[in-house]
Design a protein around this motif. Structure first.
Motif, mmCIF file in Angstrom:
data_model
loop_
_atom_site.group_PDB
_atom_site.id
_atom_site.type_symbol
_atom_site.label_atom_id
_atom_site.label_comp_id
_atom_site.label_asym_id
_atom_site.label_seq_id
_atom_site.Cartn_x
_atom_site.Cartn_y
_atom_site.Cartn_z
ATOM 1 N N ILE A 110 0.875 -1.171 0.000
ATOM 2 C CA ILE A 110 0.000 0.000 0.000
ATOM 3 C C ILE A 110 0.906 1.212 0.000
ATOM 4 O O ILE A 110 1.804 1.325 0.843
ATOM 5 N N GLY A 111 0.689 2.100 -0.954
ATOM 6 C CA GLY A 111 1.554 3.276 -1.024
ATOM 7 C C GLY A 111 1.043 4.288 -2.025
ATOM 8 O O GLY A 111 -0.119 4.248 -2.404
ATOM 9 N N HIS A 112 1.954 5.176 -2.434
ATOM 10 C CA HIS A 112 1.582 6.320 -3.274
ATOM 11 C C HIS A 112 0.433 7.065 -2.589
ATOM 12 O O HIS A 112 -0.473 7.564 -3.246
ATOM 13 N N THR A 113 0.469 7.090 -1.264
ATOM 14 C CA THR A 113 -0.613 7.700 -0.477
ATOM 15 C C THR A 113 -0.281 9.141 -0.163
ATOM 16 O O THR A 113 0.815 9.447 0.296
ATOM 17 N N TRP A 114 -1.226 9.999 -0.422
ATOM 18 C CA TRP A 114 -1.088 11.404 -0.036
ATOM 19 C C TRP A 114 -2.477 12.006 0.175
ATOM 20 O O TRP A 114 -3.457 11.528 -0.380
ATOM 21 N N TYR A 115 -2.508 13.014 1.034
ATOM 22 C CA TYR A 115 -3.764 13.681 1.381
ATOM 23 C C TYR A 115 -3.585 15.188 1.337
ATOM 24 O O TYR A 115 -2.511 15.701 1.682
ATOM 25 N N ALA A 116 -4.665 15.871 0.976
ATOM 26 C CA ALA A 116 -4.695 17.328 1.081
ATOM 27 C C ALA A 116 -4.357 17.706 2.526
ATOM 28 O O ALA A 116 -4.647 16.945 3.459
ATOM 29 N N LYS A 117 -3.754 18.840 2.695
ATOM 30 C CA LYS A 117 -3.337 19.261 4.038
ATOM 31 C C LYS A 117 -4.495 19.193 5.033
ATOM 32 O O LYS A 117 -4.326 18.758 6.161
ATOM 33 N N ARG A 118 -5.683 19.594 4.616
ATOM 34 C CA ARG A 118 -6.836 19.623 5.527
ATOM 35 C C ARG A 118 -7.264 18.226 5.982
ATOM 36 O O ARG A 118 -7.952 18.095 6.984
ATOM 37 N N ALA A 119 -6.843 17.193 5.253
ATOM 38 C CA ALA A 119 -7.232 15.822 5.596
ATOM 39 C C ALA A 119 -6.142 15.073 6.365
ATOM 40 O O ALA A 119 -6.397 13.988 6.878
ATOM 41 N N GLN A 120 -4.956 15.649 6.451
ATOM 42 C CA GLN A 120 -3.857 14.976 7.137
ATOM 43 C C GLN A 120 -4.118 14.941 8.638
ATOM 44 O O GLN A 120 -4.726 15.843 9.200
ATOM 45 N N ARG A 121 -3.654 13.869 9.267
ATOM 46 C CA ARG A 121 -3.806 13.662 10.719
ATOM 47 C C ARG A 121 -5.280 13.705 11.140
ATOM 48 O O ARG A 121 -5.627 14.180 12.215
ATOM 49 N N SER A 122 -6.130 13.194 10.261
ATOM 50 C CA SER A 122 -7.562 13.109 10.557
ATOM 51 C C SER A 122 -7.967 11.637 10.577
ATOM 52 O O SER A 122 -7.148 10.758 10.358
ATOM 53 N N ALA A 123 -9.234 11.396 10.805
ATOM 54 C CA ALA A 123 -9.748 10.024 10.802
ATOM 55 C C ALA A 123 -9.683 9.401 9.405
ATOM 56 O O ALA A 123 -9.761 8.178 9.273
ATOM 57 N N ILE A 124 -9.510 10.213 8.388
ATOM 58 C CA ILE A 124 -9.530 9.712 7.011
ATOM 59 C C ILE A 124 -8.444 8.678 6.762
ATOM 60 O O ILE A 124 -8.711 7.595 6.245
ATOM 61 N N ASN A 125 -7.194 8.985 7.120
ATOM 62 C CA ASN A 125 -6.111 8.032 6.857
ATOM 63 C C ASN A 125 -6.316 6.737 7.628
ATOM 64 O O ASN A 125 -6.147 5.646 7.077
ATOM 65 N N THR A 126 -6.696 6.842 8.894
ATOM 66 C CA THR A 126 -6.909 5.628 9.688
ATOM 67 C C THR A 126 -7.991 4.765 9.054
ATOM 68 O O THR A 126 -7.820 3.549 8.890
ATOM 69 N N GLU A 127 -9.092 5.391 8.664
ATOM 70 C CA GLU A 127 -10.172 4.604 8.073
ATOM 71 C C GLU A 127 -9.768 4.029 6.713
ATOM 72 O O GLU A 127 -10.099 2.878 6.403
ATOM 73 N N CYS A 128 -9.045 4.785 5.914
ATOM 74 C CA CYS A 128 -8.573 4.252 4.631
ATOM 75 C C CYS A 128 -7.703 3.021 4.840
ATOM 76 O O CYS A 128 -7.830 2.030 4.115
ATOM 77 N N LYS A 129 -6.821 3.067 5.834
ATOM 78 C CA LYS A 129 -5.968 1.910 6.089
ATOM 79 C C LYS A 129 -6.795 0.726 6.580
ATOM 80 O O LYS A 129 -6.525 -0.421 6.200
#
Length: 196
Positions: A96-115
Motif C-alpha cells: 500500500i503506497g503512493h498515499t497522499w492527502y490534502a493538508k486539511r485531511a492529514q492527521r484526521s480520521a480519514i487516513n486511519t479509516e482508509c488503512k
C-alpha cells in the motif's frame, strides 16, 4: 482473472473508489491544498502534471495489477490518493503506497479509516499473507504514520532508487503480516473511535 478487481471501499469518514481520468480536477485541487508537490521526497503531482500521474497509475493497473484509488471525505470531496501495487499474487503479498492527502485531511480520521478499509480488503478478501508499506528515509511524517498503524519496520533499502535529479533514495520498508492483522485491526478501530 486479476488478483485485485476494481472495488469501491466505503467507511464513515472516507470512501475509496478506483482512480479514473475524470478525477483529474479533484486530485489537482487536493494536491494544491498544502502545495504537496513541493515536498521533494514525495511523488504528489503538481496541478499541471495530474493527468500524467493518472495515466501512470492506470498503466500500472494494466501492466502489473496495481489498483489506484481516489480518497473522498464524508462530503464526497476528493482529498487524496492511494494504491495497491507491487502485487505478488502467487505469494499473496502487496504494498500500500503512493498515499497522499490534502493538508486539511492529514492527521484526521480519514487516513486511519482508509488503512482499515485497504487492510481489511487485503487480508480478509484477497487472502494476503503480508502487506508492505515503504517510504523515503526523510519522510518522517510518513514513517511515524506507518508505525502508528501497527506496522513493523523490516529494514532500510540503501540507495534503493535514483531520483530524477540523480540523487539516491533510501527506502524504509514496513509490513503487517497475516498473524498480526487481528491485533492491528483492533488497534486501528480503537484509534478511529477514540475522541479527538
Amino acid at each position: 482473472m486479476p488478483f485485485i478487481e476494481p472495488v469501491t471501499l466505503k467507511g464513515k469518514h472516507a470512501t475509496l473508489e478506483p482512480l479514473a481520468r475524470e478525477h483529474e480536477a479533484g486530485l489537482s485541487r487536493a494536491a494544491a491544498d498544502g502545495e504537496l508537490w513541493r515536498l521533494w521526497y514525495t511523488s504528489v503531482p503538481a496541478p499541471d502534471k495530474t493527468a500524467a500521474y493518472i495515466d501512470t497509475a492506470l498503466k500500472m493497473r494494466e501492466d502489473s495489477g496495481a489498483m489506484a484509488f481516489v480518497v473522498r471525505d464524508s462530503t464526497s470531496e476528493i482529498v487524496g490518493c492511494t494504491r495497491y501495487f507491487n502485487v505478488d499474487a502467487a505469494n499473496r503479498r502487496l504494498e500500500i503506497g503512493h498515499t497522499w492527502y490534502a493538508k486539511r485531511a492529514q492527521r484526521s480520521a480519514i487516513n486511519t479509516e482508509c488503512k482499515i478499509l485497504l487492510l481489511t480488503h487485503a487480508f480478509e478478501k484477497l487472502g494476503c499473507i503480508a502487506v508492505e508499506f515503504r517510504t523515503h528515509w526523510f519522510n518522517q511524517a510518513s514513517r511515524e504514520a506507518i508505525l502508528r498503524l501497527g506496522a513493523k519496520q523490516d529494514g532500510v533499502l540503501r540507495n534503493h532508487q535514483i531520483h530524477p535529479d540523480g540523487g539516491y533514495r533510501d527506502t524504509v520498508v514496513f509490513s503487517i503480516i497475516e498473524s498480526e492483522w487481528p491485533t492491528v485491526k483492533r488497534h486501528l478501530h480503537f484509534l478511529l473511535e477514540r475522541p479527538r
